[in-house]
Design a protein around this motif. Structure first.
Motif, PDB file in Angstrom:
ATOM      1  N   ALA A   1      -7.218 -13.408 -22.108  1.00  0.00           N
ATOM      2  CA  ALA A   1      -7.041 -13.364 -20.663  1.00  0.00           C
ATOM      3  C   ALA A   1      -6.421 -12.072 -20.156  1.00  0.00           C
ATOM      4  O   ALA A   1      -6.598 -11.735 -18.993  1.00  0.00           O
ATOM      5  N   VAL A   2      -5.682 -11.346 -20.984  1.00  0.00           N
ATOM      6  CA  VAL A   2      -5.105 -10.103 -20.472  1.00  0.00           C
ATOM      7  C   VAL A   2      -6.164  -9.006 -20.370  1.00  0.00           C
ATOM      8  O   VAL A   2      -5.954  -8.015 -19.685  1.00  0.00           O
ATOM      9  N   ALA A   3      -7.272  -9.203 -21.069  1.00  0.00           N
ATOM     10  CA  ALA A   3      -8.320  -8.189 -20.991  1.00  0.00           C
ATOM     11  C   ALA A   3      -8.990  -8.270 -19.626  1.00  0.00           C
ATOM     12  O   ALA A   3      -9.070  -9.331 -19.036  1.00  0.00           O
ATOM     13  N   GLY A   4      -9.469  -7.147 -19.143  1.00  0.00           N
ATOM     14  CA  GLY A   4     -10.123  -7.158 -17.833  1.00  0.00           C
ATOM     15  C   GLY A   4     -11.577  -7.551 -17.919  1.00  0.00           C
ATOM     16  O   GLY A   4     -12.391  -7.073 -17.144  1.00  0.00           O
ATOM     17  N   LEU A   5     -11.928  -8.419 -18.856  1.00  0.00           N
ATOM     18  CA  LEU A   5     -13.341  -8.759 -19.021  1.00  0.00           C
ATOM     19  C   LEU A   5     -13.689 -10.020 -18.249  1.00  0.00           C
ATOM     20  O   LEU A   5     -12.949 -11.001 -18.292  1.00  0.00           O
ATOM     21  N   PRO A   6     -14.846 -10.006 -17.559  1.00  0.00           N
ATOM     22  CA  PRO A   6     -15.259 -11.228 -16.871  1.00  0.00           C
ATOM     23  C   PRO A   6     -15.514 -12.337 -17.882  1.00  0.00           C
ATOM     24  O   PRO A   6     -16.129 -12.094 -18.923  1.00  0.00           O
ATOM     25  N   GLY A   7     -15.036 -13.525 -17.568  1.00  0.00           N
ATOM     26  CA  GLY A   7     -15.169 -14.627 -18.508  1.00  0.00           C
ATOM     27  C   GLY A   7     -13.964 -14.765 -19.426  1.00  0.00           C
ATOM     28  O   GLY A   7     -13.737 -15.817 -19.998  1.00  0.00           O
ATOM     29  N   TRP A   8     -13.201 -13.700 -19.579  1.00  0.00           N
ATOM     30  CA  TRP A   8     -11.972 -13.782 -20.379  1.00  0.00           C
ATOM     31  C   TRP A   8     -10.744 -13.787 -19.489  1.00  0.00           C
ATOM     32  O   TRP A   8      -9.757 -14.437 -19.801  1.00  0.00           O
TER      33      TRP A   8
ATOM     34  N   PRO B   1      -3.828  -7.504  -4.895  1.00  0.00           N
ATOM     35  CA  PRO B   1      -3.259  -7.418  -3.541  1.00  0.00           C
ATOM     36  C   PRO B   1      -2.326  -8.571  -3.185  1.00  0.00           C
ATOM     37  O   PRO B   1      -1.321  -8.364  -2.519  1.00  0.00           O
ATOM     38  N   TRP B   2      -2.655  -9.768  -3.625  1.00  0.00           N
ATOM     39  CA  TRP B   2      -1.830 -10.929  -3.268  1.00  0.00           C
ATOM     40  C   TRP B   2      -0.392 -10.719  -3.737  1.00  0.00           C
ATOM     41  O   TRP B   2       0.559 -11.008  -3.028  1.00  0.00           O
ATOM     42  N   TYR B   3      -0.262 -10.181  -4.953  1.00  0.00           N
ATOM     43  CA  TYR B   3       1.087  -9.927  -5.452  1.00  0.00           C
ATOM     44  C   TYR B   3       1.685  -8.683  -4.822  1.00  0.00           C
ATOM     45  O   TYR B   3       2.895  -8.623  -4.596  1.00  0.00           O
ATOM     46  N   LEU B   4       0.850  -7.724  -4.530  1.00  0.00           N
ATOM     47  CA  LEU B   4       1.381  -6.518  -3.889  1.00  0.00           C
ATOM     48  C   LEU B   4       1.952  -6.861  -2.513  1.00  0.00           C
ATOM     49  O   LEU B   4       2.982  -6.317  -2.113  1.00  0.00           O
ATOM     50  N   HIS B   5       1.304  -7.793  -1.794  1.00  0.00           N
ATOM     51  CA  HIS B   5       1.858  -8.214  -0.499  1.00  0.00           C
ATOM     52  C   HIS B   5       3.220  -8.857  -0.679  1.00  0.00           C
ATOM     53  O   HIS B   5       4.038  -8.843   0.235  1.00  0.00           O
ATOM     54  N   ARG B   6       3.436  -9.436  -1.829  1.00  0.00           N
ATOM     55  CA  ARG B   6       4.723 -10.084  -2.098  1.00  0.00           C
ATOM     56  C   ARG B   6       5.674  -9.139  -2.822  1.00  0.00           C
ATOM     57  O   ARG B   6       6.687  -9.573  -3.359  1.00  0.00           O
TER      58      ARG B   6
ATOM     59  N   TYR C   1      -0.942  -7.921 -15.757  1.00  0.00           N
ATOM     60  CA  TYR C   1      -1.375  -7.245 -16.981  1.00  0.00           C
ATOM     61  C   TYR C   1      -2.778  -6.657 -16.819  1.00  0.00           C
ATOM     62  O   TYR C   1      -3.039  -5.524 -17.192  1.00  0.00           O
ATOM     63  N   ALA C   2      -3.708  -7.470 -16.263  1.00  0.00           N
ATOM     64  CA  ALA C   2      -5.085  -6.991 -16.155  1.00  0.00           C
ATOM     65  C   ALA C   2      -5.219  -5.930 -15.073  1.00  0.00           C
ATOM     66  O   ALA C   2      -6.048  -5.035 -15.170  1.00  0.00           O
ATOM     67  N   ASN C   3      -4.385  -6.040 -14.022  1.00  0.00           N
ATOM     68  CA  ASN C   3      -4.304  -4.983 -13.007  1.00  0.00           C
ATOM     69  C   ASN C   3      -5.663  -4.659 -12.395  1.00  0.00           C
ATOM     70  O   ASN C   3      -6.068  -3.498 -12.310  1.00  0.00           O
ATOM     71  N   ILE C   4      -6.378  -5.703 -11.977  1.00  0.00           N
ATOM     72  CA  ILE C   4      -7.699  -5.517 -11.379  1.00  0.00           C
ATOM     73  C   ILE C   4      -7.551  -5.507  -9.859  1.00  0.00           C
ATOM     74  O   ILE C   4      -6.873  -6.380  -9.313  1.00  0.00           O
ATOM     75  N   PRO C   5      -8.167  -4.578  -9.164  1.00  0.00           N
ATOM     76  CA  PRO C   5      -7.933  -4.457  -7.725  1.00  0.00           C
ATOM     77  C   PRO C   5      -8.331  -5.677  -6.911  1.00  0.00           C
ATOM     78  O   PRO C   5      -7.825  -5.860  -5.812  1.00  0.00           O
ATOM     79  N   GLU C   6      -9.228  -6.522  -7.418  1.00  0.00           N
ATOM     80  CA  GLU C   6      -9.559  -7.738  -6.668  1.00  0.00           C
ATOM     81  C   GLU C   6      -8.389  -8.711  -6.625  1.00  0.00           C
ATOM     82  O   GLU C   6      -8.306  -9.533  -5.728  1.00  0.00           O
TER      83      GLU C   6
END
Lengths: 473, 390
Positions: free
Chosen positions: A259-266, B275-280, B267-272
């Motif tokens: 889950a920490v990976a940025g992969l879709p589905g994980w 934002p929710w946490y950045l607002h907080r 951890y994943a730090n994905i831009p989608e």
């Protein structure tokens, strides 16, 4: 009112009375006899045949590990883009199997579920063997299994440290803690039973003397004194408390591997509890699979009752449905996210080239347990045996689906690939069952498979207010 | 002390309970009305908190009823009528949903704006479907509430065991229905406040947070009623212990789900997702975010971890009040950044909402106690429940 109660007793269950955990009201001595008999008598032919099969498979595993050790991980089908495949799938599968033991021994103990007492010992044993089986996979997956010390952070002259940001390192801590605590818990529970076996070993021949010595050492001088019991119960409670977070933490961290990976589905936030529910699900299924044989072979049908098995099947239904909820949420949120990459990952899972694996997973994990909505199916031994095997197939495929379907479809179609497991991969998968069942069979032969003292504790005559020869009324 | 089931004598609650309830309700309503005229948008956002607070407590109280039947638990049988009474909050949910429903245009961005992402969600996030979902969810809850409590009340006089069997079956149906409905409700009312954001564990997190609050409300009622002799005299501190056990377990599980969500997104730090946490994390919201760990986990955990605390009425009351505060704090943290991204603001408007919520809960409960026994006297498991000891 009396009349009303009588008619109701005919119609359905009587809720005003506790379901007895142990049937046919045996005496304390009967319990000791039944549980000690398999250990003290000569093993039957069936046990030897079963052991022969298990050891053969275990040999296969050792052979395949040997090949992997000598030639390296190139003997496996893992390759870019599917760099994680069977080994991680098997690892997660076996770690999951272990979770039933800890749940039964720790969480159900804290919830004061008495029915757990008949099955706790066996399930705890399974935990330990499952973790041992699981642990080998990541060890070999490192490629250099002769350097296991490097997995642990220690000050060294090269000033090389482990990567603390990697969930794979957290796995090392989580799994080793889990193994250590589970082993302590199991052993502490065994001490009074070892003492019982020690006291019952009276023969003067060589074998008996060896047995007596071994059981004496293992029982740590236990004399059944009041003081011993007080300490024992305190330690047991504390260990249950320590083990409870471990039920959650181990599979949580295993889920982080993905889950920490940025992969879709994980990468999805429900992964930790979803993995924990799945682990308990598969663990309970494995306990049911093996327990239906043990209670039959060892004449323990009054100790491991059909009521106990029914309760386990209810937990299988619950956790299976929770896993179904997680599958549903993953799918729904992938759509809801509006992210096309995320959406593709799930559509590809369900309708892409690995759709067969996905639908095996859905039908085994979500649909199969739904039969346990019906009481007579929950209480049918053949049905639950078949269902529990389906569940384990499904749970293995769940990890396969998660790992492989995501990796075969890389972000760029030019990087797409395929995964073909090799014979060594299959050998390790099948062989791991050999290792697990070899250890299980040795356990049921040489150690009390049911906790003698705990089962005695839930008998009617163990209650302080028990009246001899009469009911409560 | 006898534990015989016939020991229970129904006593009416002192009128002061009703007076306090009405008083809080009155003051709360007044403040809410004034707030509505002074600062309408803020009050509308607060009304989301109020609705979700009451909805969560109502449905998870009914969940406690269902789980008792389903698991065959006996410790909670002497207290189950209290769970049922709090779940009657479900009946009033349509009223508290109205302020939100009538101000959706102001509250939910997806009702009037669209972009590429929102267009893809329009099949789910649209007002007609929102209304249908809301009606179905509350409708189902009311049906289950009526069936559960109807059977349970009938049993007071008939002592018919088959009613328990019926409720056991009903529970098995209710649990999955509740799981899906509370998830949908939390997505609709809370998650869609920031409609681009998504998290698969959000529903679980809201459910378990509501369960801590419901257990806290139940504990306050049970301790106060029992210490003053309104429950069955066989209800003892071991029963408090079990409620405390439930609260600490739910608190820890809440932290677990909150951690799963926060940690994985960090951890994943994905831009989608960030934002929710950045607002907080903007401005003083950071303080609220970090305080959550203390308020919602560390303090309640240490208040409840010891067995002697779970058996002590005063400490249980303190812990329960704290947990209610923590749940409100959590709802505030989820809802209000959508209203005021630049930083948190807490004033009399929010206080009025707290008083109103307390007033509603006390008044509804008081009304319930007038017509019903406070103990499920006809339940076949009652005797065993009273004999429950650690």
């Amino acid at each position: 009112m009396q009349v009303a109660n009588k008619t109701n007793a005919v119609e359905g269950p009587d809720f005003s009375k506790e379901t007895p955990v142990v049937l046919s009201s045996p005496s304390f001595h009967d319990i000791t006899e039944v549980i000690s008999r398999p250990i003290e008598s000569k093993a039957g032919m069936k046990w030897y045949i079963a052991l022969a099969v298990a050891v053969s498979l275990f040999m296969l595993e050792i052979f395949c590990w040997g090949i992997s050790f000598y030639y390296g991980t190139g003997m496996w089908g893992n390759n870019i883009p599917v760099a994680w495949a069977f080994p991680i799938v098997n690892f997660v599968f076996w770690i999951g199997i272990g979770h039933a033991g800890t749940l039964i021994s720790a969480i159900l103990f804290l919830f004061r579920q008495k029915w757990r007492n008949g099955i706790a010992r066996f399930a705890e044993g399974m935990t330990i063997f499952a973790v041992m089986t699981a642990g080998l996979f990541p060890l070999f997956h490192t490629g250099r299994p002769w350097l296991p010390l490097y997995l642990f952070p220690y000050p060294n002259k090269h000033a090389v440290w482990t990567n603390f940001l990697s969930p794979l390192l957290w796995d090392v801590f989580a799994v080793s803690t889990y193994f250590t605590v589970s082993l302590c818990f199991w052993y502490v529970g065994l001490i009074p039973d070892f003492a019982t076996l020690r006291d019952r070993t009276l023969g003067k021949d060589f074998i008996s003397k060896v047995r007596k010595t071994v059981y004496s050492v293992l029982s740590l001088g236990w004399r059944f004194s009041n003081r011993h019991w007080r300490h024992y119960e305190r330690v047991y409670l504390i260990l249950a408390g320590v083990s409870t977070p471990l039920v959650l933490s181990v599979h949580t961290i295993v889920s982080f591997d993905f889950a920490v990976a940025g992969l879709p589905g994980w990468h999805t936030t429900i992964f930790p509890p979803y993995f924990v529910a799945g682990a308990i699900f598969s663990g309970f299924a494995m306990v049911v699979t093996v327990l239906v044989f043990i209670r039959y072979i060892f004449d323990m049908e009054h100790i491991i009752t059909i009521d106990t098995l029914e309760k386990m099947n209810k937990i299988i239904l619950l956790t299976g449905t929770l896993v179904g909820y997680a599958y549903g949420m993953e799918f729904f949120i992938a759509w809801y996210s509006g992210n096309i990459v995320e959406q593709f990952a799930f559509i590809n899972r369900a309708f892409g080239p690995y759709a067969w694996a996905y639908w095996i997973m859905i039908s085994c994990n979500v649909i199969t347990p739904q039969i346990f909505w019906f009481r007579n199916l929950r209480r049918s031994v053949p049905i639950m045996f078949i269902a529990s095997i389906f569940v384990n197939i499904g749970m293995w495929f769940e990890r396969y689906v998660i790992t492989v379907t995501t990796l075969v479809r890389d972000f760029l179609p030019s990087s797409w690939g395929w995964y073909n497991p090799t014979l060594v991969d299959f050998g390790l998968l099948i062989g791991s069952f050999g290792m697990f069942f070899t250890l299980t069979l040795l356990f049921v032969k040489f150690m009390p498979v049911v906790a003698i003292s705990e089962v005695k504790g839930v008998l009617a005559q163990a209650k302080p207010h028990h009246h001899h020869g009469g009911g409560h009324e | 002390m006898s534990t015989h089931t016939s020991q229970y004598q129904k006593k009416d609650l002192p009128p002061v309970v009703g007076q306090v309830g009405f008083g809080l309700l009155g003051v709360g309503l007044l403040l809410a009305l004034v707030s509505f005229f002074v600062d309408p948008l803020r009050t509308k956002f607060i009304s989301i908190m109020l609705f979700m607070f009451l909805a969560g407590i109502g449905v998870t109280s009914l969940f406690m009823v269902a789980i008792e039947y389903l698991a065959g638990a006996v410790w909670s049988t002497p207290l189950r009528r209290i769970f049922e009474m709090f779940s009657s909050l479900i009946l009033f949910l349509p009223i508290f949903a109205l302020p939100v429903v009538f101000s959706m245009q102001d509250l939910y961005e997806w009702t009037h704006k669209t972009d590429e992402i929102l267009a893809r969600k329009a099949a789910y996030l649209n007002q007609p479907f929102f209304m249908v979902r809301l009606a179905v969810i509350i409708g189902l809850w009311i049906v289950f509430y009526k069936l559960f409590t109807g059977n349970s009340l009938k049993q007071d006089t008939t002592q018919d065991q088959s009613l328990t069997a019926k409720n056991v079956k009903l529970s098995a149906l209710f649990i999955p229905v509740m799981g899906l409905s509370i998830t949908a409700l939390s997505i609709d009312f809370l998650m869609s406040l920031e409609p681009h954001w998504f998290s698969t564990i959000f529903g679980v997190n809201f459910f378990i947070g509501s369960l801590t609050a419901a257990l806290a409300v139940i504990t306050i009622a049970v301790v106060l009623l029992n210490e003053n002799g309104y429950l069955h005299p066989g209800t003892v501190r071991d029963h408090y212990y079990s409620l405390g056990f439930g609260m600490i377990a739910a608190t820890v599980f809440w932290m677990y789900t909150a951690f799963s969500q926060g940690m994985l997104i960090w951890y994943a730090n994905i831009p989608e997702e960030t934002p929710w946490y950045l607002h907080r994390w903007d401005g003083d919201w950071k303080v609220i975010t970090l305080a959550q760990i203390l308020v919602h986990f560390i303090i309640p955990f240490f208040l409840l971890v010891q067995r002697k605390n779970k058996r002590n009425p005063n400490r249980m009351l303190f812990a329960s009040v704290w947990i209610l505060f923590a749940h409100l704090f959590d709802l505030y943290w989820v809802v209000m950044p959508a209203y005021r991204p630049q930083g948190p603001i807490i004033g009399w408007n929010e206080l009025g909402f707290v008083l109103l919520a307390a007033g509603v809960i006390i008044t509804v409960f008081h009304q319930q106690t007038k017509r019903k026994n406070l103990v499920a006297v006809g339940d076949p498991k009652l005797q065993r429940g009273l004999e429950f000891r650690l």
